[in-house]
Scaffold this active site. Structure first.
Site, short mmCIF file in Angstrom:
data_model
loop_
_atom_site.label_atom_id
_atom_site.label_comp_id
_atom_site.label_asym_id
_atom_site.label_seq_id
_atom_site.Cartn_x
_atom_site.Cartn_y
_atom_site.Cartn_z
N HIS A 92 -2.19 20.30 24.70
CA HIS A 92 -2.95 21.41 24.14
C HIS A 92 -2.09 22.35 23.29
CE1 HIS A 92 -5.81 24.65 23.72
NE2 HIS A 92 -5.01 25.48 24.37
N ASN A 123 -0.09 24.24 9.50
CA ASN A 123 -0.14 25.67 9.71
C ASN A 123 0.19 25.93 11.17
OD1 ASN A 123 -1.10 26.02 7.07
ND2 ASN A 123 -3.22 25.86 7.72
N HIS A 149 -1.04 20.24 15.58
CA HIS A 149 -1.70 19.39 14.59
C HIS A 149 -1.39 19.88 13.19
CE1 HIS A 149 -4.46 22.79 14.45
NE2 HIS A 149 -5.03 22.27 13.38
N GLN A 169 -2.80 18.87 8.83
CA GLN A 169 -3.93 18.36 8.06
C GLN A 169 -3.42 17.61 6.83
OE1 GLN A 169 -7.35 21.26 7.76
NE2 GLN A 169 -5.81 22.67 8.58
#
Length: 384
Positions: A155, A195, A208, A210
């Site tokens: 997480h 980010n 994560h 993108q």
């Protein structure tokens, strides 16, 4: 693939593509669960409008307003699915990449944007010449692709908190997706990025990044192409740039294939650029030796930024790649890592001069930046 990293492709319940990238030392088996959710049809592809003051295209993507904002760990949409959490990824994974559910750029399909044999939208971009034309009230469909790259099933964290093996898997995913997205009709540029931190505007704590695949060459790259042309150096532009940076005290880390440095005219309080020594247009063009070095070297840079203060440093990590169909012999792959952090508890906010006029004022001398970052990287030590 010689690295031992396996790629497993499948689809989500609404037809979006999902790819699993298994670490070379994975403990996972090859089986993957089926996404059994019942999902609404995909939103209509966004529309982009031309700004007549600059010529830039602005995508108006209203579906992004419905994104999840900082959910608790038990409702993390990027974690593997559980009976209580119908997330976006059906199975346990090492690295997962999937099409964004609320993208800024989406399929060139008519109607609601659902997958199938729907015709191309009437106002899809008709190439770079079409997009370069001027006119009031011009609009086109925001044709392209937005993907989410999950660095870990955990997480919390970021790229910098991953193991070297996992970092190498993410690099392989970037390369794979850059090559695949570059081959899609109408795509002009592919942009992997991360980010990190709420100060940057992150809405998910899950580690994560993108990838955006644009239907145009971005304004930043267009300006770079203008500077290369004006320099008269052509394909030698980045060789000259690297030579200039290597001769200065602003270098923070150097490997056999990459050099990290604070740029001569750094805009942000913390700013590091990473440049390969060999000319490559994008991540997909890196060879295995370069990818193997990049994993621990990049981790050292990121962990060095975190070692500057007692809390993690917010940043944007932007992989600038050459356009898909132009200037590939002139534009070199580069990482531009920027952070608004100008102190342990202070951020730089873009005020009038920067935000309104694009006229930047640096808060910290680049040489001072580099010395601090270099010392922090040394404290981190070698990463294997």
């Amino acid at each position: 693939m010689t690295t031992g990293i396996a790629v497993r492709a499948t689809t989500l319940a609404d037809g979006r593509e999902l790819l699993y990238f298994d670490d070379a030392d994975t403990t996972l088996g090859p089986e993957r669960a089926v996404d059994a959710r019942t999902l609404d049809a995909r939103p209509a592809t966004a529309t982009m409008r031309q700004d007549v003051l600059t010529g830039d295209w602005v995508s108006i993507a209203a579906a992004r307003q419905h994104r999840v904002n900082l959910p608790p760990a038990e409702l993390d949409p990027l974690a593997p699915q559980t009976p209580a959490n119908p997330s976006e990824v059906p199975s346990r994974y090492d690295v997962a990449v999937f099409e964004n559910r609320s993208p800024s750029f989406g399929p060139a399909l008519a109607g609601d944007g659902a997958r199938g044999d729907a015709p191309l939208a009437d106002d899809a971009p008709r190439g770079l010449d079409d997009l370069a034309e001027f006119g009031f009230g011009r609009r086109r469909t925001s044709v392209g692709r937005c993907e989410v790259v999950c660095f870990s099933p955990d997480h919390a964290g970021s790229f910098g908190t991953q193991t070297t093996s996992r970092a190498r898997t993410v690099i392989e995913a970037w390369a794979h997706r850059t090559e695949a997205l570059s081959a899609l009709p109408g795509i002009q540029q592919v942009f992997p990025f991360e980010n990190r931190g709420e100060a940057i505007g992150v809405t998910l704590h899950h580690p994560h990044g993108q990838i955006y695949a644009y239907p145009y060459i971005t304004p930043r790259t267009q300006r770079l192409l203008e500077r290369i042309e004006a320099s008269g150096l052509g394909a030698a532009f980045f060789d000259r740039l690297l030579e200039h940076e290597l001769s200065d005290e602003r270098v923070v880390l150097r490997g056999a294939h990459f050099t990290a440095y604070v740029p001569y005219a750094a805009r942000w309080p913390l700013e590091v650029h990473l440049l390969p020594h060999r000319h490559v247009p994008d991540v997909a063009a890196l060879d295995d030796a370069e990818r193997d070095e990049l994993a621990p070297l990049y981790l050292r840079v990121l962990r060095g930024l975190d070692a500057l203060y007692d809390t993690p440093t917010p940043y944007i990590a932007a992989w600038h790649q050459a356009p898909v169909h132009a200037a590939r012999d002139r534009v070199r792959l580069s990482l531009q890592l920027t952070s608004p952090r100008r102190g342990a508890d202070r951020l730089k906010y873009l005020a009038g001069s920067e935000a309104a006029m694009g006229a930047w004022i640096g808060d910290v001398p680049p040489e001072q930046q580099a010395a601090s970052i270099r010392e922090a990287i040394e404290r981190v030590g070698e990463i294997r």
